[in-house]
Design a protein around this motif. Structure first.
Motif, PDB file in Angstrom:
ATOM      1  N   UNK A  84      69.386 200.259 -23.647  1.00 43.00           N
ATOM      2  CA  UNK A  84      69.043 199.906 -22.345  1.00 43.00           C
ATOM      3  C   UNK A  84      68.346 198.524 -22.382  1.00 43.00           C
ATOM      4  N   UNK A  85      68.180 197.818 -23.471  1.00 37.05           N
ATOM      5  CA  UNK A  85      67.715 196.587 -23.811  1.00 37.05           C
ATOM      6  C   UNK A  85      68.486 195.599 -22.996  1.00 37.05           C
ATOM      7  N   UNK A  86      67.567 194.409 -22.585  1.00 36.68           N
ATOM      8  CA  UNK A  86      66.141 194.128 -22.941  1.00 36.68           C
ATOM      9  C   UNK A  86      65.288 194.620 -21.931  1.00 36.68           C
ATOM     10  N   UNK A  87      63.978 194.735 -22.154  1.00 34.19           N
ATOM     11  CA  UNK A  87      62.677 195.134 -21.394  1.00 34.19           C
ATOM     12  C   UNK A  87      61.987 193.920 -21.090  1.00 34.19           C
ATOM     13  N   UNK A  88      61.511 194.033 -19.899  1.00 37.56           N
ATOM     14  CA  UNK A  88      60.340 193.208 -19.492  1.00 37.56           C
ATOM     15  C   UNK A  88      58.960 193.452 -20.056  1.00 37.56           C
ATOM     16  N   UNK A  89      58.990 194.899 -20.101  1.00 35.04           N
ATOM     17  CA  UNK A  89      57.579 195.152 -20.749  1.00 35.04           C
ATOM     18  C   UNK A  89      57.766 196.389 -21.640  1.00 35.04           C
ATOM     19  N   UNK A  90      57.068 196.316 -22.718  1.00 38.54           N
ATOM     20  CA  UNK A  90      57.039 197.392 -23.686  1.00 38.54           C
ATOM     21  C   UNK A  90      55.794 197.847 -23.905  1.00 38.54           C
TER      22      UNK A  90
END
Length: 225
Positions: A84-90
């Motif tokens: 499910x990447x990319x992520x704006x916040x991890x």
């Protein structure tokens, strides 16, 4: 479950916004994911945990609270959730000396990653940002060549590509576990495994053959003894 004050500091450092694709490493009971669902939207929140029991608990709690759209999966948090990447916040809800490389690879350009940095009681909440323009790993990060039409391998990032944006004070969280360290994991040592099994089964219980032998021995007298 994190205390409300620690959860607030982590989320404040994360600085999520509406529509931000968000990953929580360490689903816990689902509290932090529920708060993020209110901010970013439930369909934009993903959570992973290495403990299958906690995954079930988080799913049940989120569903009961009306956040069924939050995705909670059983996975090694140190590897993130590449599908499910990319992520704006991890948000990493476990302590580590530095952000895991696989997780950093899944952070979108301009994204923010927050984790408790350090060991033992010496931990500090740190917010990192990626300031490069490279694509992240995975199909979503593939770069298509305009000349040949072929899909080139994307550039990946690592901990060295992060910039420390801010710190949010001391904290004390459990360390980030890797596969095999979680509760209930299989034990490779046969002796240790069987000892634990015998203990659960009551192998040395008072009703076993050892007790019966002692009880019979006590009833013998004289020459019979």
């Amino acid at each position: 479950m994190l205390s409300p004050s620690n959860a607030a500091r982590l989320l404040s450092a994360l600085d999520p916004g509406a529509g931000d694709e968000t990953l929580v490493v360490g689903a816990g009971i689902g509290y932090t994911a529920a708060v993020l669902a209110e901010v970013a939207g439930a369909r934009h929140v993903h959570a992973v945990d290495i403990s299958r029991r906690l995954v079930y608990d988080a799913r049940q709690n989120l569903s009961a609270a009306g956040y069924d759209a939050v995705l909670v999966d059983r996975a090694d948090g140190a590897r993130g959730l590449p599908a499910y990447a990319p992520f704006d916040r991890i948000l990493v809800e476990a302590a580590a000396v530095e952000p895991p490389r696989d997780v950093v690879d899944q952070l979108a350009p301009g994204g923010r990653l927050v984790l408790p940095r350090g060991r033992g009681a010496d931990q500090t909440v740190v917010a990192y940002e990626r300031d490069d323009d490279d694509a992240v790993s995975g199909d979503a990060g593939a770069v298509r060549s305009s000349d040949t039409g072929a899909v080139d391998a994307p550039d990946t990032a690592g901990p060295d590509d992060l910039v420390e944006a801010e710190t949010a004070g001391p904290v004390s969280l459990s360390p980030l576990l890797v596969e095999g360290e979680q509760a209930g994991a299989g034990v490779r040592n046969r002796t240790r495994r069987e000892d634990a099994e015998f203990s659960e089964q009551g192998y040395f219980a008072k009703t076993g053959w050892e007790h019966e032998w002692i009880d019979w021995d006590d009833r013998l007298t004289g020459t019979d003894r």
